[in-house]
Design an enzyme around this catalytic site. Structure first.
Site, short mmCIF file in Angstrom:
data_model
loop_
_atom_site.label_atom_id
_atom_site.label_comp_id
_atom_site.label_asym_id
_atom_site.label_seq_id
_atom_site.Cartn_x
_atom_site.Cartn_y
_atom_site.Cartn_z
N ASP A 74 2.52 31.53 -30.83
CA ASP A 74 1.15 31.45 -30.33
C ASP A 74 0.23 31.45 -31.54
OD1 ASP A 74 -0.43 31.33 -27.79
OD2 ASP A 74 -1.50 32.96 -28.82
N TYR A 159 -7.03 21.54 -34.96
CA TYR A 159 -8.22 21.83 -35.76
C TYR A 159 -8.02 21.55 -37.26
CZ TYR A 159 -9.58 24.24 -31.46
OH TYR A 159 -9.89 24.52 -30.15
N ASP A 160 -6.89 20.97 -37.64
CA ASP A 160 -6.64 20.72 -39.07
C ASP A 160 -7.77 19.96 -39.78
OD1 ASP A 160 -4.21 22.04 -39.71
OD2 ASP A 160 -3.05 20.48 -38.70
N ARG A 186 1.96 28.90 -39.86
CA ARG A 186 3.22 28.66 -39.14
C ARG A 186 4.41 28.69 -40.10
NH1 ARG A 186 1.47 24.95 -36.56
NH2 ARG A 186 0.96 26.31 -34.81
P1 ITT Z 1 2.38 26.08 -26.39
O1 ITT Z 1 1.61 27.25 -25.83
O2 ITT Z 1 3.14 25.33 -25.36
O3 ITT Z 1 3.21 26.44 -27.59
P2 ITT Z 1 -0.24 25.17 -27.17
O4 ITT Z 1 -0.76 23.94 -27.86
O5 ITT Z 1 -0.92 25.57 -25.88
O6 ITT Z 1 1.32 25.00 -26.95
P3 ITT Z 1 -1.15 27.65 -28.34
O7 ITT Z 1 -1.46 28.26 -27.02
O8 ITT Z 1 -0.45 28.49 -29.37
O9 ITT Z 1 -0.27 26.34 -28.20
O10 ITT Z 1 -2.50 27.10 -28.94
C1 ITT Z 1 -2.56 26.77 -30.27
C2 ITT Z 1 -3.75 25.87 -30.52
O11 ITT Z 1 -4.34 26.29 -31.77
C3 ITT Z 1 -3.26 24.46 -30.73
O12 ITT Z 1 -3.28 23.71 -29.56
C4 ITT Z 1 -4.24 23.96 -31.79
O13 ITT Z 1 -5.41 23.57 -31.18
C5 ITT Z 1 -4.54 25.21 -32.61
N1 ITT Z 1 -3.63 25.26 -33.76
C6 ITT Z 1 -2.56 26.09 -33.93
N2 ITT Z 1 -1.92 25.82 -35.08
C7 ITT Z 1 -2.58 24.81 -35.64
C8 ITT Z 1 -2.37 24.07 -36.81
O14 ITT Z 1 -1.34 24.29 -37.61
N3 ITT Z 1 -3.24 23.09 -37.09
C9 ITT Z 1 -4.27 22.82 -36.28
N4 ITT Z 1 -4.54 23.44 -35.13
C10 ITT Z 1 -3.69 24.44 -34.81
#
Ligand code: ITT
Length: 202
Positions: A74, A159-160, A186
């Protein structure tokens, strides 16, 4: 070889996780490849709680005979000038189906009047693992940066393009995947989890 079911519906995350874990003696399959797609309510207050919710839900769907480790990530973006938003709501911010072009533009607009020194932000990543015997492990890592003034770069996801690394003078969307993984929230969290698992499984 140790099998890991990765509990995510986000293909971008999965691609990064596979790359980060590429040299480890484990086989990573997505929950869909494992034939699992349980309904998951991510209603925790923290990244760690939500990572555990996802990993537990997929472990429960896989059943006790799964043999595999179930892992979940998450993650999200915390912007200090916006009181930590979008935070645990990063994926849901402005609606799951809203494009990141629109989300990023909206965040940049909200940051319009914020001076450089107050544009601090971080990506956070919590990873949870549920072992076949029910034991649970968690790790949480971050990468610090600033919110830029315009979207930059075409790599990465989410958001990268607006997450700027002052020391390197690039956004994380301008980094090659390998370079991003070497320093990202990550990358750090997955390597920390791999180390924890090695300690527990040896
Ligand atoms: P899962 O829950 O199925 O894993 P999700 O996309 O809903 O997929 P999250 O609830 O963890 O995942 O939300 C993470 C969000 O945060 C993701 O959709 C991106 O918008 C942002 N995010 C996380 N890591 C990122 C990264 O490395 N680069 C850019 N944005 C990121």
């Amino acid at each position: 070889m140790q099998k890991i079911i990765f509990a995510t519906g986000n293909e971008n995350k999965l691609r990064e996780v596979r790359e980060i874990m590429r040299d480890l003696p484990c086989e990573i399959c997505s929950m869909r490849e494992a034939g699992l797609d349980p309904e998951i309510r991510e209603d925790g207050d923290t990244f760690t709680e939500n990572a555990l919710i996802k990993a537990r839900a997929v472990a429960a769907a896989a059943g006790p005979a799964r043999g595999a480790i179930v892992m979940a990530d998450d993650s999200g973006l915390e912007i200090d000038a916006l009181n930590g938003e979008p935070g645990v709501h990063s994926a849901r911010y402005m609606g799951e189906d809203t494009s990141y072009e629109i989300k990023n533009a909206a965040l940049l607009k909200r940051m319009d009047q914020v001076p450089a020194e107050q544009r601090t932000a971080r990506f956070v990543c919590a990873v949870a693992a549920v072992l076949p015997d029910g034991r649970e492990l968690t790790v949480r890592e971050t990468i610090e940066g600033r919110i830029g003034y315009e979207p930059r770069g075409g790599n990465g996801f989410g958001y990268d393009p607006i997450f700027y690394l002052p020391d390197l003078s690039v956004s994380t969307a301008e980094l090659d995947p390998e370079d991003k993984n070497a320093i990202s929230h990550r990358g750090k969290a997955m390597r920390a989890m791999a180390q924890k698992l090695a300690g527990v499984l040896s």
